[in-house]
Design a protein around this motif. Structure first.
Motif, mmCIF file in Angstrom:
data_model
loop_
_atom_site.group_PDB
_atom_site.id
_atom_site.type_symbol
_atom_site.label_atom_id
_atom_site.label_comp_id
_atom_site.label_asym_id
_atom_site.label_seq_id
_atom_site.Cartn_x
_atom_site.Cartn_y
_atom_site.Cartn_z
ATOM 1 N N ARG A 119 -18.833 -6.622 -46.948
ATOM 2 C CA ARG A 119 -18.794 -5.528 -45.945
ATOM 3 C C ARG A 119 -17.535 -4.523 -46.313
ATOM 4 O O ARG A 119 -17.748 -3.532 -46.285
ATOM 5 C CB ARG A 119 -18.813 -6.078 -44.439
ATOM 6 C CG ARG A 119 -20.223 -6.326 -43.847
ATOM 7 C CD ARG A 119 -20.262 -6.680 -42.483
ATOM 8 N NE ARG A 119 -21.122 -7.747 -42.195
ATOM 9 C CZ ARG A 119 -20.611 -8.826 -41.707
ATOM 10 N NH1 ARG A 119 -19.277 -9.270 -41.651
ATOM 11 N NH2 ARG A 119 -21.355 -9.863 -41.837
ATOM 12 N N ARG A 120 -16.407 -5.526 -46.417
ATOM 13 C CA ARG A 120 -15.184 -4.955 -46.655
ATOM 14 C C ARG A 120 -15.239 -3.920 -47.920
ATOM 15 O O ARG A 120 -14.886 -2.980 -48.231
ATOM 16 C CB ARG A 120 -14.057 -5.730 -46.699
ATOM 17 C CG ARG A 120 -13.575 -6.181 -45.612
ATOM 18 C CD ARG A 120 -12.358 -7.041 -45.640
ATOM 19 N NE ARG A 120 -12.361 -8.232 -46.414
ATOM 20 C CZ ARG A 120 -12.408 -9.548 -46.240
ATOM 21 N NH1 ARG A 120 -12.347 -9.677 -44.692
ATOM 22 N NH2 ARG A 120 -12.420 -10.336 -46.966
ATOM 23 N N LEU A 121 -15.995 -4.296 -48.993
ATOM 24 C CA LEU A 121 -16.250 -3.808 -50.189
ATOM 25 C C LEU A 121 -17.024 -2.489 -50.134
ATOM 26 O O LEU A 121 -16.601 -1.517 -50.635
ATOM 27 C CB LEU A 121 -16.685 -4.879 -51.357
ATOM 28 C CG LEU A 121 -15.712 -5.681 -51.934
ATOM 29 C CD1 LEU A 121 -16.783 -6.867 -52.768
ATOM 30 C CD2 LEU A 121 -14.664 -5.184 -52.615
ATOM 31 N N ARG A 122 -18.067 -2.753 -49.291
ATOM 32 C CA ARG A 122 -18.798 -1.627 -48.962
ATOM 33 C C ARG A 122 -18.107 -0.339 -48.168
ATOM 34 O O ARG A 122 -18.197 0.683 -48.851
ATOM 35 C CB ARG A 122 -20.181 -1.882 -48.303
ATOM 36 C CG ARG A 122 -21.168 -2.583 -48.992
ATOM 37 C CD ARG A 122 -22.206 -2.978 -48.322
ATOM 38 N NE ARG A 122 -23.374 -3.695 -49.135
ATOM 39 C CZ ARG A 122 -24.358 -4.547 -48.631
ATOM 40 N NH1 ARG A 122 -24.574 -4.336 -47.074
ATOM 41 N NH2 ARG A 122 -25.266 -4.934 -49.179
ATOM 42 N N GLU A 123 -17.314 -0.890 -47.414
ATOM 43 C CA GLU A 123 -16.419 0.409 -46.689
ATOM 44 C C GLU A 123 -15.519 0.784 -47.617
ATOM 45 O O GLU A 123 -15.367 1.996 -47.590
ATOM 46 C CB GLU A 123 -15.728 -0.571 -45.497
ATOM 47 C CG GLU A 123 -16.757 -0.930 -44.445
ATOM 48 C CD GLU A 123 -16.041 -1.668 -43.138
ATOM 49 O OE1 GLU A 123 -14.887 -2.045 -43.477
ATOM 50 O OE2 GLU A 123 -16.665 -2.209 -42.387
ATOM 51 N N LEU A 124 -14.793 0.168 -48.246
ATOM 52 C CA LEU A 124 -13.912 0.475 -49.388
ATOM 53 C C LEU A 124 -14.838 1.587 -50.241
ATOM 54 O O LEU A 124 -14.208 2.704 -50.495
ATOM 55 C CB LEU A 124 -13.194 -0.459 -50.254
ATOM 56 C CG LEU A 124 -12.300 0.026 -51.328
ATOM 57 C CD1 LEU A 124 -11.137 0.584 -50.614
ATOM 58 C CD2 LEU A 124 -11.600 -1.573 -52.156
ATOM 59 N N ARG A 128 -13.852 5.698 -50.738
ATOM 60 C CA ARG A 128 -13.607 6.101 -52.126
ATOM 61 C C ARG A 128 -14.583 7.210 -52.580
ATOM 62 O O ARG A 128 -14.278 8.402 -53.038
ATOM 63 C CB ARG A 128 -13.716 5.255 -53.373
ATOM 64 C CG ARG A 128 -12.591 4.027 -53.232
ATOM 65 C CD ARG A 128 -11.236 4.817 -53.244
ATOM 66 N NE ARG A 128 -10.361 3.672 -53.492
ATOM 67 C CZ ARG A 128 -9.242 3.671 -52.849
ATOM 68 N NH1 ARG A 128 -8.673 4.811 -52.470
ATOM 69 N NH2 ARG A 128 -8.151 2.681 -52.900
ATOM 70 N N ARG A 129 -16.114 7.229 -52.256
ATOM 71 C CA ARG A 129 -16.806 8.412 -52.292
ATOM 72 C C ARG A 129 -16.620 9.317 -51.654
ATOM 73 O O ARG A 129 -16.669 10.475 -52.018
ATOM 74 C CB ARG A 129 -18.333 7.513 -52.021
ATOM 75 C CG ARG A 129 -19.240 8.577 -52.383
ATOM 76 C CD ARG A 129 -20.706 7.990 -52.028
ATOM 77 N NE ARG A 129 -20.790 8.046 -50.536
ATOM 78 C CZ ARG A 129 -21.129 9.200 -49.641
ATOM 79 N NH1 ARG A 129 -21.270 10.239 -50.313
ATOM 80 N NH2 ARG A 129 -21.239 8.966 -48.523
ATOM 81 N N ARG A 130 -15.949 9.191 -50.284
ATOM 82 C CA ARG A 130 -15.785 10.578 -49.496
ATOM 83 C C ARG A 130 -14.533 11.160 -50.204
ATOM 84 O O ARG A 130 -14.606 12.460 -50.146
ATOM 85 C CB ARG A 130 -15.487 9.936 -48.103
ATOM 86 C CG ARG A 130 -16.597 9.625 -47.432
ATOM 87 C CD ARG A 130 -16.577 9.334 -46.020
ATOM 88 N NE ARG A 130 -17.532 8.635 -45.116
ATOM 89 C CZ ARG A 130 -17.639 7.854 -44.136
ATOM 90 N NH1 ARG A 130 -16.294 7.406 -43.965
ATOM 91 N NH2 ARG A 130 -18.681 7.378 -43.691
ATOM 92 N N GLU A 131 -13.358 10.304 -50.808
ATOM 93 C CA GLU A 131 -12.292 10.783 -51.047
ATOM 94 C C GLU A 131 -12.659 11.515 -52.312
ATOM 95 O O GLU A 131 -11.962 12.939 -52.621
ATOM 96 C CB GLU A 131 -11.319 9.968 -51.610
ATOM 97 C CG GLU A 131 -10.625 9.267 -50.183
ATOM 98 C CD GLU A 131 -9.796 8.100 -50.531
ATOM 99 O OE1 GLU A 131 -9.610 7.792 -51.757
ATOM 100 O OE2 GLU A 131 -9.261 7.478 -49.691
ATOM 101 N N ILE A 132 -13.521 11.258 -53.268
ATOM 102 C CA ILE A 132 -13.932 11.740 -54.584
ATOM 103 C C ILE A 132 -14.908 13.044 -54.245
ATOM 104 O O ILE A 132 -14.371 14.148 -54.803
ATOM 105 C CB ILE A 132 -14.470 10.694 -55.338
ATOM 106 C CG1 ILE A 132 -13.633 9.888 -55.959
ATOM 107 C CG2 ILE A 132 -15.023 11.364 -56.770
ATOM 108 C CD1 ILE A 132 -14.092 8.552 -56.650
ATOM 109 N N PHE A 133 -15.819 12.781 -53.675
ATOM 110 C CA PHE A 133 -17.044 13.948 -53.435
ATOM 111 C C PHE A 133 -16.486 14.807 -52.177
ATOM 112 O O PHE A 133 -17.285 15.716 -51.826
ATOM 113 C CB PHE A 133 -18.158 13.207 -53.215
ATOM 114 C CG PHE A 133 -18.453 12.655 -54.641
ATOM 115 C CD1 PHE A 133 -18.971 13.428 -55.859
ATOM 116 C CD2 PHE A 133 -18.682 11.393 -54.519
ATOM 117 C CE1 PHE A 133 -19.173 12.876 -56.958
ATOM 118 C CE2 PHE A 133 -19.130 10.525 -55.760
ATOM 119 C CZ PHE A 133 -19.257 11.394 -56.951
#
Length: 135
Positions: A119-124, A128-133
């Motif tokens: 769950r923590r990895l999915r949130e991370l 990251r996806r939001r930061e990049i895109f």
């Protein structure tokens, strides 16, 4: 309450049920053979003899010091022996479950830890996806 105990703790419930059935079978078998095994050739003459015979028969030890000589007594003996084999299997299963329980609890803890980490990895990854895109 009893149903909840049996369903939550199946191994302990099975042990409790097997112990109760064993006691009932010894008592009922003792009374039945004492009532059926009458006559001069009978070697089960007292209640103590009948209880001893029932315990020895249900455990499938069969010392042979006391045994029914009538057909009815032999039928009771057969039922006690068959039940004894089944009850021994239940007791063996309980002992096995008792030894394996700590291992199962450890595995459950490991599974829960891995699920939390996932769950923590999915949130991370989502952050990251939001930061990049920028979505």
């Amino acid at each position: 309450i009893l149903t909840e105990f049996v369903l939550k703790r199946r191994a302990q419930g099975a042990f409790l049920a097997a112990a109760l059935v064993s006691i009932l079978l010894v008592v009922i078998g003792s009374i039945a053979v004492l009532q059926i095994a009458t006559g001069p050739e009978a070697n089960i003459k007292t209640a103590q003899d009948a209880v001893w015979w029932a315990v020895v028969t249900i455990t499938t030890v069969g010392f042979g010091d006391h045994y029914p000589v009538s057909l009815g007594g032999r039928i009771i003996a057969t039922l006690l022996m068959v039940a004894g084999v089944g009850l021994f299997g239940t007791f063996s299963g309980f002992v096995a479950a008792w030894f394996l329980q700590p291992l199962a609890e450890k595995r459950q803890f490991e599974i829960e830890s891995l699920q939390m980490e996932l769950r923590r990895l999915r949130e991370l990854l989502e952050r990251r996806r939001r930061e990049i895109f920028g979505c």
